[in-house]
Structure formats: structure tokens, C-alpha cells
Motif scaffolding. Sequence first.
Motif, PDB file in Angstrom:
ATOM      1  N   ARG A   1       3.618  19.295  -1.392  1.00  0.00           N
ATOM      2  CA  ARG A   1       3.327  20.547  -0.704  1.00  0.00           C
ATOM      3  C   ARG A   1       4.583  21.116  -0.036  1.00  0.00           C
ATOM      4  O   ARG A   1       4.874  22.308  -0.121  1.00  0.00           O
ATOM      5  CB  ARG A   1       2.255  20.236   0.346  1.00  0.00           C
ATOM      6  CG  ARG A   1       1.723  21.405   1.103  1.00  0.00           C
ATOM      7  CD  ARG A   1       0.769  20.886   2.184  1.00  0.00           C
ATOM      8  NE  ARG A   1       0.673  21.825   3.255  1.00  0.00           N
ATOM      9  CZ  ARG A   1      -0.312  22.698   3.397  1.00  0.00           C
ATOM     10  NH1 ARG A   1      -1.285  22.715   2.535  1.00  0.00           N
ATOM     11  NH2 ARG A   1      -0.312  23.547   4.404  1.00  0.00           N
ATOM     12  N   LYS A   2       5.331  20.232   0.598  1.00  0.00           N
ATOM     13  CA  LYS A   2       6.530  20.661   1.343  1.00  0.00           C
ATOM     14  C   LYS A   2       7.605  21.217   0.413  1.00  0.00           C
ATOM     15  O   LYS A   2       8.347  22.129   0.780  1.00  0.00           O
ATOM     16  CB  LYS A   2       7.089  19.443   2.092  1.00  0.00           C
ATOM     17  CG  LYS A   2       8.386  19.671   2.834  1.00  0.00           C
ATOM     18  CD  LYS A   2       8.148  20.260   4.200  1.00  0.00           C
ATOM     19  CE  LYS A   2       9.419  20.271   5.033  1.00  0.00           C
ATOM     20  NZ  LYS A   2       9.153  20.772   6.380  1.00  0.00           N
TER      21      LYS A   2
ATOM     22  N   TRP B   1      11.606   5.049  -1.219  1.00  0.00           N
ATOM     23  CA  TRP B   1      11.782   5.808   0.032  1.00  0.00           C
ATOM     24  C   TRP B   1      13.256   6.026   0.321  1.00  0.00           C
ATOM     25  O   TRP B   1      13.653   7.092   0.800  1.00  0.00           O
ATOM     26  CB  TRP B   1      11.082   5.105   1.194  1.00  0.00           C
ATOM     27  CG  TRP B   1       9.588   5.077   1.043  1.00  0.00           C
ATOM     28  CD1 TRP B   1       8.794   3.974   0.853  1.00  0.00           C
ATOM     29  CD2 TRP B   1       8.699   6.201   1.034  1.00  0.00           C
ATOM     30  NE1 TRP B   1       7.480   4.345   0.733  1.00  0.00           N
ATOM     31  CE2 TRP B   1       7.382   5.704   0.844  1.00  0.00           C
ATOM     32  CE3 TRP B   1       8.878   7.585   1.174  1.00  0.00           C
ATOM     33  CZ2 TRP B   1       6.264   6.544   0.789  1.00  0.00           C
ATOM     34  CZ3 TRP B   1       7.757   8.413   1.118  1.00  0.00           C
ATOM     35  CH2 TRP B   1       6.485   7.891   0.929  1.00  0.00           C
TER      36      TRP B   1
ATOM     37  N   ALA C   1      -1.434   9.789   0.091  1.00  0.00           N
ATOM     38  CA  ALA C   1      -1.395  11.040   0.860  1.00  0.00           C
ATOM     39  C   ALA C   1       0.029  11.504   1.189  1.00  0.00           C
ATOM     40  O   ALA C   1       0.315  12.703   1.128  1.00  0.00           O
ATOM     41  CB  ALA C   1      -2.220  10.914   2.137  1.00  0.00           C
ATOM     42  N   PRO C   2       0.968  10.581   1.526  1.00  0.00           N
ATOM     43  CA  PRO C   2       2.319  11.064   1.818  1.00  0.00           C
ATOM     44  C   PRO C   2       2.957  11.821   0.640  1.00  0.00           C
ATOM     45  O   PRO C   2       3.708  12.776   0.853  1.00  0.00           O
ATOM     46  CB  PRO C   2       3.096   9.765   2.103  1.00  0.00           C
ATOM     47  CG  PRO C   2       2.055   8.837   2.655  1.00  0.00           C
ATOM     48  CD  PRO C   2       0.810   9.143   1.848  1.00  0.00           C
TER      49      PRO C   2
ATOM     50  N   TYR D   1       0.803  -1.220   0.000  1.00  0.00           N
ATOM     51  CA  TYR D   1       0.000   0.000   0.000  1.00  0.00           C
ATOM     52  C   TYR D   1       0.837   1.271   0.000  1.00  0.00           C
ATOM     53  O   TYR D   1       0.368   2.332   0.394  1.00  0.00           O
ATOM     54  CB  TYR D   1      -0.975  -0.008   1.185  1.00  0.00           C
ATOM     55  CG  TYR D   1      -1.823  -1.246   1.200  1.00  0.00           C
ATOM     56  CD1 TYR D   1      -2.865  -1.397   0.297  1.00  0.00           C
ATOM     57  CD2 TYR D   1      -1.539  -2.310   2.061  1.00  0.00           C
ATOM     58  CE1 TYR D   1      -3.622  -2.551   0.263  1.00  0.00           C
ATOM     59  CE2 TYR D   1      -2.291  -3.472   2.034  1.00  0.00           C
ATOM     60  CZ  TYR D   1      -3.332  -3.582   1.138  1.00  0.00           C
ATOM     61  OH  TYR D   1      -4.076  -4.727   1.111  1.00  0.00           O
ATOM     62  N   SER D   2       2.080   1.159  -0.465  1.00  0.00           N
ATOM     63  CA  SER D   2       2.956   2.318  -0.487  1.00  0.00           C
ATOM     64  C   SER D   2       3.942   2.139  -1.636  1.00  0.00           C
ATOM     65  O   SER D   2       3.829   1.200  -2.420  1.00  0.00           O
ATOM     66  CB  SER D   2       3.679   2.410   0.850  1.00  0.00           C
ATOM     67  OG  SER D   2       4.559   3.513   0.873  1.00  0.00           O
ATOM     68  N   ALA D   3       4.894   3.046  -1.745  1.00  0.00           N
ATOM     69  CA  ALA D   3       5.980   2.875  -2.710  1.00  0.00           C
ATOM     70  C   ALA D   3       6.957   1.822  -2.172  1.00  0.00           C
ATOM     71  O   ALA D   3       7.060   1.638  -0.963  1.00  0.00           O
ATOM     72  CB  ALA D   3       6.699   4.196  -2.923  1.00  0.00           C
TER      73      ALA D   3
ATOM     74  N   ALA E   1      -6.071   7.882  -1.190  1.00  0.00           N
ATOM     75  CA  ALA E   1      -5.818   7.983   0.252  1.00  0.00           C
ATOM     76  C   ALA E   1      -4.441   7.418   0.594  1.00  0.00           C
ATOM     77  O   ALA E   1      -3.711   7.971   1.411  1.00  0.00           O
ATOM     78  CB  ALA E   1      -6.899   7.243   1.039  1.00  0.00           C
ATOM     79  N   LEU E   2      -4.071   6.318  -0.080  1.00  0.00           N
ATOM     80  CA  LEU E   2      -2.772   5.700   0.198  1.00  0.00           C
ATOM     81  C   LEU E   2      -1.612   6.594  -0.249  1.00  0.00           C
ATOM     82  O   LEU E   2      -0.511   6.495   0.274  1.00  0.00           O
ATOM     83  CB  LEU E   2      -2.686   4.333  -0.491  1.00  0.00           C
ATOM     84  CG  LEU E   2      -3.708   3.298  -0.006  1.00  0.00           C
ATOM     85  CD1 LEU E   2      -3.638   2.040  -0.861  1.00  0.00           C
ATOM     86  CD2 LEU E   2      -3.463   2.951   1.460  1.00  0.00           C
TER      87      LEU E   2
ATOM     88  N   ALA F   1       1.691  15.355   0.502  1.00  0.00           N
ATOM     89  CA  ALA F   1       2.344  16.156   1.544  1.00  0.00           C
ATOM     90  C   ALA F   1       3.769  16.525   1.129  1.00  0.00           C
ATOM     91  O   ALA F   1       4.233  17.645   1.346  1.00  0.00           O
ATOM     92  CB  ALA F   1       2.347  15.390   2.861  1.00  0.00           C
ATOM     93  N   LEU F   2       4.437  15.576   0.514  1.00  0.00           N
ATOM     94  CA  LEU F   2       5.805  15.799   0.022  1.00  0.00           C
ATOM     95  C   LEU F   2       5.805  16.875  -1.068  1.00  0.00           C
ATOM     96  O   LEU F   2       6.690  17.743  -1.103  1.00  0.00           O
ATOM     97  CB  LEU F   2       6.323  14.458  -0.487  1.00  0.00           C
ATOM     98  CG  LEU F   2       7.584  14.306  -1.311  1.00  0.00           C
ATOM     99  CD1 LEU F   2       8.197  12.938  -1.037  1.00  0.00           C
ATOM    100  CD2 LEU F   2       7.280  14.421  -2.797  1.00  0.00           C
TER     101      LEU F   2
END
Lengths: 223, 223
Positions: free
Chosen positions: B135-136, B75, B128-129, B68-70, B125-126, B132-133
Amino acid sequence: MHTLIVVAHQNLAGSNTQSFLKETAALVPDATWLELGEQPLTAAEIATAQAQVRAADRIVLQFPLYWYSAPAKMWAWLEQVWVRGVVYDDDGGLLTGKTLGLVVNFGHPLRDYRLGGREGVTVDALLAPFAALARKTGLQMLPPLLIAEFARMTEQEHADLFVHYQQYLSLPRPDSQRQQAEWFAQQLSARGADLMADTLTDLQDESTQLHQTVRELRAGEVE
Amino acid sequence: MHTLIVVAHQNLAGSNTQSFLKETAALVPDATWLELGEQPLTAAEIATAQAQVRAADRIVLQFPLYWYSAPAKMWAWLEQVWVRGVVYDDDGGLLTGKTLGLVVNFGHPLRDYRLGGREGVTVDALLAPFAALARKTGLQMLPPLLIAEFARMTEQEHADLFVHYQQYLSLPRPDSQRQQAEWFAQQLSARGADLMADTLTDLQDESTQLHQTVRELRAGEVE
């Protein structure tokens, strides 16, 4: 209840938060502290880790939020250890009956993580992949234990964390007030009120020290 | 517009999806294909990657959804390359003016990813990180390009993906119908209608082959 604490950190030795949690976890009778190191794991290491997961009643994934997710080390561990046939198969999750805890620390204040806040997203939203992973493997997920700005916490907040973290590792329902009250009663009866008080005092002294050290070291990259 | 495609996969050579995307990306004039390999990166590799990020107008992170992620590789790359001073500093994001694309493939049908669906959570939804990245770091995020069940796609769906992926890599606004129409006009004018038709036909032949191969190989762990 046996708890497996899986800790992923880029620089574990340099983390005051993790040092504090490690010392606290050592007081919990039936908890295993697993620090993720070099990867990829060997076949033997994978087998050991899978046995640890199987033996645990509670699995706690513990990490600083890094790029709004778990560090690469945690994902690498999951890729190697959490495979089909071990944590799920065609019939569903194989970890049913166990619980999943998340202990997540970060350098920004919690108020930054909300709509309109500096980060613009809640920590809960960022942890959606872990809720999906719990669902897939049959784990019952606990509300995450969030630790914001450890270095800026007051002594009282450190003492609260000392208690809450132990409860998070050992109580069937760490958010149940009744179980929390029973836990205190057990602690006092098992160790004696003085010992408990001493431990808290020692820890407060230590955290004051940490507090000061960390404040001096703070330079932007905080956790 | 220069596009940097950062590809993270556990077994890139074995992925029909990524092979298809790689051949398609090769037709886009100003796109760099960066496959993530051994990590940690050397200091020289980090400097090169940071220069690639700085030189790009669009950064595309491309990966299969894994737990459910990269994948961990993505990372790890972000941890090493996307650091303070390169992608953000005290004054905000340093990638302002660039766009972020996500090309995410997965083995389950898209209908599984919704409330009440088999996975119980949306892909958005998954991811979302990553929002945020973006946006940052000041990146403007594009709607993710989601590729579900590549091996089960029809020839027409493969042909559509062939077009949409090229547009995703090269159009300022890949979801703009006006820009899509202009892109077709340009392709026809630049390559000639016959060449375009030939390319589509070749690719359809190839995807039929892939389709069959993959169907034979399918055994649970699909992508």
C-alpha cells in the motif's frame, strides 16, 4: 521480577526515543538493557543471550516499527537465540510462566493506523507475528506499549510515558489500575515525594530540550 | 512482463523447496532470480538492487515463514534497498503500476493456520506487514502463493506447483482462469506438447527423489 529489555534499532545512538527509554529503564531495579549490535552472534554470545532469556520473568522486545515490522536486527536475534530446545520443544513452549512485552515506537500518529487511515492497518494487526511467537513459546503477552511521535509529545505526555514505561517493565499486570496505584505508593515511600518530584522535573526539562532538538532535525524520516 | 524474484533463506542450498522453485523459475523467460546473501550490502550492491526493483514489473518476495515472519535477511534487504526516494516519497508510492507477489513456504500443514488451529492465526494475518508495504509503495498485491509441507506433497501436487509457480511469475492475473487457460495454450504451442509432457515427467521423477531424501532427513526442523 526480572525484566530483559531487548532493543533493536538501526541507529540507537541517534534515537531520542530510545535514549529516553534507556534513562527511564535505569531507574527500574531489576531490569537488563540489551542493545542488539553486530550480527551474526558468536556461539558464546548466543549462549549468553539464551541464559538471559531463561533468567528473565518478563521479556520486552523494543523497537521502532520499520517497514511495518521489527527491524531486521530483531528478527536476526530471534533466529539465532530463540531456537528449538530453548524456547519450545515437541511438548510445547519452554517460556511458560514468563510474560512478553512489546514496546513499539513510530513516527506517524496513532490515528493513521486504522481502517481508512493513512496506513490502513492497525499496529495490533501488524504485530500478529509476535502474538503467534508468544503462543508458540508459552509466553503470556502483555498489551503492547505504543509510542507514537515521541518528538511531538507534550511535557505531560513525556512524564506519563516515564511512569508507564517503568510500570510496563516492573508490574505483573501493567494495565491494572490497582497495581498502578500501589506502584505510585511504593515509589513515594521508597524515594520520598521530593525525589520523585525532582526526577519528574528533571526529566521534563530534558524532554523539553529533546523536543526542540528533534523538531529542528525533523525532515521527513521521523521516529 | 519482467519479474524479480527476491529469495531469502537461512540455508538456501539445503532447501528442497527453493531448489524446486529455482529450477521452475529458470523456465520462465523474463524472470530474474535474486538470492539474498551477505549483508549489509555495499553501496554498489544497493544501487544494483534498486535498479532491479525499478526495472521489474512484478516483484516476488519468496521465503520460508520463520518465527511467523520473513527471515531477517529479507527485512535487512528491505531496510537497505527500499528507501524513501526509491519506493515512496512525499507524494506516495513510486512502484505504482507494478505488482507484488509473495511466495511463502512452511513446514506445518495449512490447516494449522486458523482460529483454533495449532498455530491459531492465519498466514494472511501474519503477512499483514507486506500488505501495508504494498500500500505504501503503490504496489498491487497478488494473493500469496502458499507452499505447505513441500516434502510431503504428492507427485501430482508437485506438478501443480510447477505450473502454478510459473503462472505466478508470468501472468498479469495469476488467479484468472481465463489467463491460466491461455497460458497452457501458449506453452503447448511454444514448446510442443511432447516437450511439456517430458518436462513434467522429469520433474515428477526428480520430486519423487526429493520426496524420499527429505523424508529421511526429516527430524523436527522441517520445511
